[in-house]
Design a protein around this motif. Structure first.
Motif, PDB file in Angstrom:
ATOM      1  N   LEU A  74      -4.624   6.698 -11.313  1.00  0.00           N
ATOM      2  CA  LEU A  74      -5.622   6.785 -12.380  1.00  0.00           C
ATOM      3  C   LEU A  74      -5.307   5.761 -13.469  1.00  0.00           C
ATOM      4  CD1 LEU A  74      -8.149   8.240 -13.388  1.00  0.00           C
ATOM      5  CD2 LEU A  74      -6.639   9.849 -14.592  1.00  0.00           C
ATOM      6  N   GLY A  75      -4.008   5.598 -13.765  1.00  0.00           N
ATOM      7  CA  GLY A  75      -3.611   4.566 -14.724  1.00  0.00           C
ATOM      8  C   GLY A  75      -3.967   3.175 -14.248  1.00  0.00           C
ATOM      9  N   ARG A  76      -3.787   2.937 -12.967  1.00  0.00           N
ATOM     10  CA  ARG A  76      -4.134   1.621 -12.400  1.00  0.00           C
ATOM     11  C   ARG A  76      -5.619   1.349 -12.542  1.00  0.00           C
ATOM     12  NH1 ARG A  76      -5.919  -2.297 -11.521  1.00  0.00           N
ATOM     13  NH2 ARG A  76      -5.592  -3.864  -9.895  1.00  0.00           N
ATOM     14  N   LEU A  77      -6.434   2.378 -12.442  1.00  0.00           N
ATOM     15  CA  LEU A  77      -7.883   2.201 -12.465  1.00  0.00           C
ATOM     16  C   LEU A  77      -8.475   2.226 -13.872  1.00  0.00           C
ATOM     17  CD1 LEU A  77      -8.612   4.513  -9.437  1.00  0.00           C
ATOM     18  CD2 LEU A  77      -9.153   2.077  -9.535  1.00  0.00           C
ATOM     19  N   THR A  78      -7.667   2.605 -14.857  1.00  0.00           N
ATOM     20  CA  THR A  78      -8.149   2.687 -16.231  1.00  0.00           C
ATOM     21  C   THR A  78      -8.242   1.295 -16.848  1.00  0.00           C
ATOM     22  OG1 THR A  78      -7.167   4.877 -16.506  1.00  0.00           O
ATOM     23  CG2 THR A  78      -7.675   3.650 -18.512  1.00  0.00           C
ATOM     24  N   GLU A  79      -9.373   0.978 -17.453  1.00  0.00           N
ATOM     25  CA  GLU A  79      -9.578  -0.355 -18.023  1.00  0.00           C
ATOM     26  C   GLU A  79      -8.993  -0.479 -19.426  1.00  0.00           C
ATOM     27  OE1 GLU A  79     -13.688  -1.342 -17.779  1.00  0.00           O
ATOM     28  OE2 GLU A  79     -13.697  -1.425 -15.575  1.00  0.00           O
ATOM     29  N   ASN A  80      -8.896   0.640 -20.144  1.00  0.00           N
ATOM     30  CA  ASN A  80      -8.323   0.607 -21.493  1.00  0.00           C
ATOM     31  C   ASN A  80      -6.817   0.369 -21.411  1.00  0.00           C
ATOM     32  OD1 ASN A  80      -6.896   1.995 -23.854  1.00  0.00           O
ATOM     33  ND2 ASN A  80      -9.008   1.905 -24.587  1.00  0.00           N
ATOM     34  N   PRO A  81      -6.296  -0.721 -21.964  1.00  0.00           N
ATOM     35  CA  PRO A  81      -4.868  -1.046 -21.829  1.00  0.00           C
ATOM     36  C   PRO A  81      -3.939   0.032 -22.380  1.00  0.00           C
ATOM     37  CG  PRO A  81      -6.096  -2.949 -22.617  1.00  0.00           C
ATOM     38  CD  PRO A  81      -7.033  -1.784 -22.670  1.00  0.00           C
ATOM     39  N   GLU A  82      -4.282   0.605 -23.533  1.00  0.00           N
ATOM     40  CA  GLU A  82      -3.407   1.615 -24.122  1.00  0.00           C
ATOM     41  C   GLU A  82      -3.397   2.883 -23.284  1.00  0.00           C
ATOM     42  OE1 GLU A  82      -0.578   3.224 -26.338  1.00  0.00           O
ATOM     43  OE2 GLU A  82      -1.284   1.133 -26.470  1.00  0.00           O
ATOM     44  N   MET A  83      -4.568   3.298 -22.800  1.00  0.00           N
ATOM     45  CA  MET A  83      -4.642   4.482 -21.936  1.00  0.00           C
ATOM     46  C   MET A  83      -3.882   4.241 -20.631  1.00  0.00           C
ATOM     47  SD  MET A  83      -5.593   7.575 -21.552  1.00  0.00           S
ATOM     48  CE  MET A  83      -6.780   7.786 -22.905  1.00  0.00           C
ATOM     49  N   ARG A  84      -4.025   3.027 -20.072  1.00  0.00           N
ATOM     50  CA  ARG A  84      -3.284   2.694 -18.847  1.00  0.00           C
ATOM     51  C   ARG A  84      -1.788   2.821 -19.083  1.00  0.00           C
ATOM     52  NH1 ARG A  84      -4.423  -2.633 -18.377  1.00  0.00           N
ATOM     53  NH2 ARG A  84      -6.346  -2.216 -17.260  1.00  0.00           N
ATOM     54  N   PHE A 103       6.118  -0.319 -10.257  1.00  0.00           N
ATOM     55  CA  PHE A 103       5.456  -1.572  -9.879  1.00  0.00           C
ATOM     56  C   PHE A 103       4.281  -1.852 -10.806  1.00  0.00           C
ATOM     57  CE2 PHE A 103       2.421  -3.959  -7.227  1.00  0.00           C
ATOM     58  CZ  PHE A 103       3.238  -4.991  -6.767  1.00  0.00           C
ATOM     59  N   ARG A 104       3.429  -0.846 -11.015  1.00  0.00           N
ATOM     60  CA  ARG A 104       2.230  -1.050 -11.840  1.00  0.00           C
ATOM     61  C   ARG A 104       2.590  -1.279 -13.306  1.00  0.00           C
ATOM     62  NH1 ARG A 104      -0.425   3.816  -8.389  1.00  0.00           N
ATOM     63  NH2 ARG A 104      -1.393   2.527  -6.763  1.00  0.00           N
ATOM     64  N   TYR A 105       3.599  -0.570 -13.795  1.00  0.00           N
ATOM     65  CA  TYR A 105       3.994  -0.755 -15.191  1.00  0.00           C
ATOM     66  C   TYR A 105       4.525  -2.175 -15.410  1.00  0.00           C
ATOM     67  CZ  TYR A 105       5.540   0.628 -19.842  1.00  0.00           C
ATOM     68  OH  TYR A 105       5.690   0.727 -21.213  1.00  0.00           O
ATOM     69  N   ALA A 106       5.301  -2.662 -14.460  1.00  0.00           N
ATOM     70  CA  ALA A 106       5.833  -4.027 -14.575  1.00  0.00           C
ATOM     71  C   ALA A 106       4.714  -5.057 -14.615  1.00  0.00           C
ATOM     72  CB  ALA A 106       6.784  -4.316 -13.417  1.00  0.00           C
ATOM     73  N   LEU A 107       3.712  -4.887 -13.736  1.00  0.00           N
ATOM     74  CA  LEU A 107       2.654  -5.888 -13.624  1.00  0.00           C
ATOM     75  C   LEU A 107       1.564  -5.708 -14.673  1.00  0.00           C
ATOM     76  CD1 LEU A 107       4.104  -6.424 -10.938  1.00  0.00           C
ATOM     77  CD2 LEU A 107       1.868  -6.622  -9.849  1.00  0.00           C
ATOM     78  N   LEU A 108       1.104  -4.477 -14.867  1.00  0.00           N
ATOM     79  CA  LEU A 108      -0.094  -4.239 -15.667  1.00  0.00           C
ATOM     80  C   LEU A 108       0.185  -4.009 -17.143  1.00  0.00           C
ATOM     81  CD1 LEU A 108      -1.958  -1.870 -13.192  1.00  0.00           C
ATOM     82  CD2 LEU A 108      -2.219  -4.331 -13.451  1.00  0.00           C
ATOM     83  N   ALA A 113       1.516  -8.397 -21.001  1.00  0.00           N
ATOM     84  CA  ALA A 113       1.900  -8.627 -22.394  1.00  0.00           C
ATOM     85  C   ALA A 113       2.886  -9.789 -22.500  1.00  0.00           C
ATOM     86  CB  ALA A 113       2.516  -7.362 -22.985  1.00  0.00           C
ATOM     87  N   GLU A 114       3.107 -10.491 -21.369  1.00  0.00           N
ATOM     88  CA  GLU A 114       4.027 -11.624 -21.283  1.00  0.00           C
ATOM     89  C   GLU A 114       5.460 -11.211 -21.629  1.00  0.00           C
ATOM     90  OE1 GLU A 114       2.573 -15.059 -23.335  1.00  0.00           O
ATOM     91  OE2 GLU A 114       0.737 -15.153 -22.148  1.00  0.00           O
ATOM     92  N   ARG A 115       5.784  -9.970 -21.344  1.00  0.00           N
ATOM     93  CA  ARG A 115       7.167  -9.482 -21.499  1.00  0.00           C
ATOM     94  C   ARG A 115       7.870  -9.654 -20.145  1.00  0.00           C
ATOM     95  NH1 ARG A 115       5.655  -3.708 -23.925  1.00  0.00           N
ATOM     96  NH2 ARG A 115       7.887  -3.270 -23.565  1.00  0.00           N
ATOM     97  N   PHE A 116       8.072 -10.923 -19.795  1.00  0.00           N
ATOM     98  CA  PHE A 116       8.500 -11.254 -18.437  1.00  0.00           C
ATOM     99  C   PHE A 116       9.926 -10.796 -18.137  1.00  0.00           C
ATOM    100  CE2 PHE A 116       5.209 -14.564 -19.311  1.00  0.00           C
ATOM    101  CZ  PHE A 116       4.291 -14.123 -18.389  1.00  0.00           C
ATOM    102  N   GLU A 117      10.812 -10.878 -19.129  1.00  0.00           N
ATOM    103  CA  GLU A 117      12.187 -10.438 -18.894  1.00  0.00           C
ATOM    104  C   GLU A 117      12.224  -8.952 -18.538  1.00  0.00           C
ATOM    105  OE1 GLU A 117      14.900 -11.990 -18.600  1.00  0.00           O
ATOM    106  OE2 GLU A 117      14.717 -13.930 -19.605  1.00  0.00           O
ATOM    107  N   GLU A 118      11.479  -8.145 -19.302  1.00  0.00           N
ATOM    108  CA  GLU A 118      11.442  -6.708 -19.032  1.00  0.00           C
ATOM    109  C   GLU A 118      10.788  -6.419 -17.688  1.00  0.00           C
ATOM    110  OE1 GLU A 118      10.353  -4.254 -22.696  1.00  0.00           O
ATOM    111  OE2 GLU A 118       9.867  -6.306 -23.319  1.00  0.00           O
ATOM    112  N   ALA A 119       9.741  -7.175 -17.379  1.00  0.00           N
ATOM    113  CA  ALA A 119       9.073  -6.984 -16.083  1.00  0.00           C
ATOM    114  C   ALA A 119      10.020  -7.306 -14.938  1.00  0.00           C
ATOM    115  CB  ALA A 119       7.828  -7.869 -16.009  1.00  0.00           C
ATOM    116  N   ALA A 120      10.789  -8.392 -15.094  1.00  0.00           N
ATOM    117  CA  ALA A 120      11.746  -8.773 -14.047  1.00  0.00           C
ATOM    118  C   ALA A 120      12.807  -7.695 -13.864  1.00  0.00           C
ATOM    119  CB  ALA A 120      12.395 -10.110 -14.383  1.00  0.00           C
TER     120      ALA A 120
END
Length: 362
Positions: A74-84, A103-108, A113-120
């Motif tokens: 449901l988070g993946r399908l939510t368009e609102n960034p804060e709700m996601r 996986f989705r939190y890292a990417l979406l 948010a260009e927080r690439f270090e945290e995503a990695a």
């Protein structure tokens, strides 16, 4: 596309057998999402798949409000960034090692948010949990590339290829890295052709091969593979994007413009990451200089400063300034780019930007 259709069929059968099977609903919603993104030919078709995906995800949450699987999709399908963000964080509260949510939190959330270090870091954690997941390694490689950690990116792409050799995107991503980061076009062609060899019956795989041959100036080979790719136009308008790139590299600029316009008109996904750049280029080539300049400034605010990195983006902005008649602003940026690329052009004077710069700057 055939595999996804079969997955949908099996998930629907599973739900018929057990109407309370939460994971079946979650994965069915995910399959509908894939159809929306990659198998839709019109905006209406995309919207229909998305509606089915959201309805299925909502049903999963209704059945179990504390299911990480249900909340995550449901988070993946939510368009609102804060709700996601809130939904994915809730899924991770329920299960800190939930693979899909990590996986989705890292990417979406993080990467967008260009927080690439945290995503990695998050993707590496997921690799540690699921070391045989090729898709996670592919996205970790993409993130490393964004960080400029190219050797790490290459290593992860190669791992992904070993783990899942039938996953063509791994070959393509490594091929694009070889072109854009190292300029090793010959290696890129081989990688794209490997992807094509994995799925020769899918002409869609021919597009990147055409792009690479186009970059090498090998017109006959580029157009031969592009024709194979265009046979799959009904399956995905992304082929038009590849056709435009191929003709750009062959310096068929009018033909490329036609493909850019068709891509914009036909693609259901207006959020395509290249869409702003394409719209700017169309405005520029059709003489709407002020519109192009304004769109560029709104889309890429970090690039417009004279203190920005003197890379191709600054060169592109200088072209827009020149077209709009802002000669002095354009000249200053052309000179910055020319100075920065002096050593590059000494090594490879046939590079497009090196052929284009001299008369622009001087």
């Amino acid at each position: 596309a055939k595999n996804i259709a079969k997955a949908v069929e099996y998930f629907e059968q599973a739900i018929e057998l057990d109407p309370d099977y939460i994971r079946a609903y979650a994965w069915l919603a995910s399959s509908y999402l894939i159809n929306a993104r990659f198998a839709s030919r019109t905006p209406a078709e995309r919207d229909a798949w998305m509606e089915k995906a959201r309805a299925t995800a909502n049903r999963a949450v209704e059945l179990d409000p504390d299911s990480p699987d249900a909340i995550s999709i449901l988070g993946r399908l939510t368009e609102n960034p804060e709700m996601r963000k809130q939904l994915l964080e809730r899924a991770l509260e329920l299960d800190p090692n939930h693979g899909s949510s990590l996986f989705r939190y890292a990417l979406l959330v993080l990467r967008r948010a260009e927080r690439f270090e945290e995503a990695a870091e998050l993707l590496q954690r997921l690799v540690d949990i699921e070391p045989l997941d090729a898709n996670t390694r592919n996205e970790l490689a993409n993130t490393y590339r964004a960080l400029g950690r190219l050797e790490d990116a290459v290593e992860q792409y190669e791992w992904a290829i070993k783990l899942q050799p039938e996953m063509t995107q791994n070959y393509h991503n490594l091929g694009y890295l070889m072109v854009f980061e190292y300029g090793r076009l010959d290696e890129a062609v081989l990688l794209h052709r490997q992807a094509y060899a994995v799925q020769p019956e899918t002409g869609f795989q021919a597009g990147p091969v055409a792009q690479s041959y186009g970059a090498l100036g090998m017109r006959k080979e580029a157009l031969r593979f592009l024709d194979k790719g265009l046979e799959w136009l009904d399956w995905s308008p992304v082929i038009l994007f590849m056709a435009a790139h191929t003709h750009e590299r062959l310096e068929d600029r009018d033909t490329a413009l036609g493909y850019w316009k068709r891509f914009v008109e036909t693609t259901p996904n207006k959020d395509h990451e290249e869409m702003p750049a394409i719209l700017v280029e169309i405005d520029l080539r059709e003489g709407r200089y002020e519109e192009a300049l304004q769109r560029f400034r709104e889309t890429y605010p970090d690039i417009v400063s004279i203190d920005a990195a003197p890379d191709y983006s600054m060169f592109w902005y200088a072209r827009l300034l020149e077209a709009a008649g802002l000669w002095e602003d354009a000249r200053l940026r052309f000179e910055r780019v020319a100075t920065d690329l002096e050593s590059t052009c000494a090594e490879d004077p046939d590079e497009f930007i090196c052929r284009y710069l001299p008369w622009q700057v001087y």
